[in-house]
Write an enzyme that holds these catalytic residues in place. Sequence first.
Site, PDB file in Angstrom:
ATOM      1  N   ASP A 193       1.068  -1.119   0.027  1.00 24.79           N
ATOM      2  CA  ASP A 193       0.086   0.039   0.085  1.00 24.79           C
ATOM      3  C   ASP A 193       0.758   1.236  -0.034  1.00 24.79           C
ATOM      4  O   ASP A 193       2.007   1.263   0.752  1.00 24.79           O
ATOM      5  CB  ASP A 193      -1.118   0.171   1.095  1.00 24.79           C
ATOM      6  CG  ASP A 193      -2.316  -0.953   1.034  1.00 24.79           C
ATOM      7  OD1 ASP A 193      -2.431  -1.494  -0.227  1.00 24.79           O
ATOM      8  OD2 ASP A 193      -3.056  -0.515   1.900  1.00 24.79           O
ATOM      9  N   LEU A 194       0.581   2.285  -0.928  1.00 23.10           N
ATOM     10  CA  LEU A 194       1.053   3.508  -0.765  1.00 23.10           C
ATOM     11  C   LEU A 194       0.414   4.328   0.228  1.00 23.10           C
ATOM     12  O   LEU A 194      -0.485   4.711  -0.014  1.00 23.10           O
ATOM     13  CB  LEU A 194       1.073   4.170  -2.174  1.00 23.10           C
ATOM     14  CG  LEU A 194       1.777   5.339  -2.424  1.00 23.10           C
ATOM     15  CD1 LEU A 194       3.402   5.142  -2.686  1.00 23.10           C
ATOM     16  CD2 LEU A 194       1.381   6.023  -3.836  1.00 23.10           C
ATOM     17  N   ASP A 237      -4.259   3.274  -4.071  1.00 22.92           N
ATOM     18  CA  ASP A 237      -2.883   2.943  -3.656  1.00 22.92           C
ATOM     19  C   ASP A 237      -2.482   1.590  -3.442  1.00 22.92           C
ATOM     20  O   ASP A 237      -1.616   1.395  -2.838  1.00 22.92           O
ATOM     21  CB  ASP A 237      -2.618   3.887  -2.374  1.00 22.92           C
ATOM     22  CG  ASP A 237      -3.634   3.599  -1.173  1.00 22.92           C
ATOM     23  OD1 ASP A 237      -4.455   2.365  -1.453  1.00 22.92           O
ATOM     24  OD2 ASP A 237      -3.849   4.261  -0.303  1.00 22.92           O
TER      25      ASP A 237
END
Length: 616
Positions: A206-207, A248
Amino acid sequence: MLQLQNIILDMVARGEELKDTADRLCREVEVLLPDVVCSILTLDRANTLRALSAPSLPETYSRAIDGLQAGPDSGSCGSAAYWRKPVAVTDIAQDPRWILFRDLVLPLGFRACWSSPICDARGDVLGTFAFYYRDNRGPTQVEIDIVGACVHLCVIALERHDRVLERDRLANADGLTGLANRACFNAALAALDCNEPGTWALLALDLDNLKVVNDTFGHHAGDILLKCVGARLVEACAPDRAYRLGGDEFAVIVQAHDALRDLDGAADKILERLAESVEGLGHILFPRATIGGAVLAPTDHVAESVRQNADFALYHAKETGRGGFVRYWPGIGTSITQRLSVIQEVGAALRDGRIDAYYQPIFRLDTREIVGVEALCRMITRDGRVQSAAQFIEATSDAHIACAITDAMLARVAADVRRWLNMGIPFQHVGINVSSADFHRGRLSERFSEAFDAEEVPLNHLIVEVTEGVYLDQRDNVIAREIATMRGHGLKVALDDFGTGFASLTHLLTVPTDIIKIDRSFIARLAPGDPSAAIVKGLFFIASELGIRVVAEGIETEEQAAQLTEFGCTLGQGYLYSRAVDRETMTSMLTQNAQFPDFETLPINVEARKRTGALE
């Protein structure tokens, strides 16, 4: 010839495989022209010829010329593709264009070759259509006419094939990053073999700061960040394949031997590559990612089990410390289940009004007068037991729950302060803790104002307490901005648990702080000769020079209180004076021991702050 055209067009219309269509075309032509052998090559974007169909030529020959670079001396087909016009070689043995390939074709009994480029409407070369002859000759007019029709059929078949490929690409590729998308990921995951444990793994990524970038710099900057992350992810995980699942979320299916042998190292390589700054729209952006991973285990009979385990690991990584990698272990699912259970329990308590405020007083060490209180969250269970925040701390990993707790505490505390003021108690200050979730939710100053205005309580009675770990996240612009806004509105900010997050004293020069609260771990070790004593003593001196008030937490003995007084400490809290108590007990304590404000207890030394530059 009309029958041949109908056959090929019908195959194209029915969506037959390109190779099957090309093979059928070659065979039908060879029936019409028994003295020739057909070959169809395609030309890729790298100007390389690829063998598509040659049903009457040996497979070894087709493999040998596959990958031939188009050029002026690359046989009949390579030359035709290069010059974009037919090339007839009537004597392969003597023609210099065949010097590199004649030993391949002459043993097969072929003496001549005529090749025509297959060009689309724009004139771009898609491939070549060739006749091999066993005699030294060129094409007849009949052959020229047939090839003209065949080239047109090839254009139709190749363009349809390209459209199918592009449609599949669009259906299976993320439009922004170019990575394979969720549909492609699901198909790839479903195709994996789950019979051999350890043969593949999954990284879920995950960003973490995409929303912050979008909110701060706009969605175009966020798109730039996503494109960069996608490109870097491809580089870092090669030869394994990366996917963008949406938003994301990214994933990597790990099958490379080296990466499987050191999954932690593979994840660290990705994080290290992503951590490099990105320049976009005049801003410097820093990608921040968190990764969870899981390896196919003997108990994983379906790929979806590995996916769930990787998600568990990612969830745990995000809750325990973003920016790192967590590898799945068998007990992690139970831990997450317990956390979700606590979240549900606290959510129910919020709905039922069972979240309450208890208060621990802050005393003057010399007079033992109460100069303020710290509001501490408590949950009342359905059977009436009182639980401290430490017993349901896992619930605050949920941002919605954390913010809801703060809102409930603000309402309770404001009502209590209003009551104490109405009673004529000389009440000074109440400290309320806030979390990272509160900062990221936004409007923190407004939430304070709304809660206290509802009870007509001035905000100068409030001190906002922020733990060191949240406060010193220098890379988080949201937190820094909110703190600046609060202080701009006149709110005092206290740095709580000072010393537990490896804070540097230099932060006191740059981070806006009105009060620091020394963590109980320092106070517990106070003794002559202990390094903690020197640190605490030095801290009081530095804070005094900077105009920052200091509160000592966790005072439990008279000896500690005496030593702190010797160091210049005037304010403290701890079990020596009182544990956290309910509002009725606190009301009684304030009635008896509250100090009348003398404006020297908690106000900030403004001149000292200006002198050090800490107010700039």
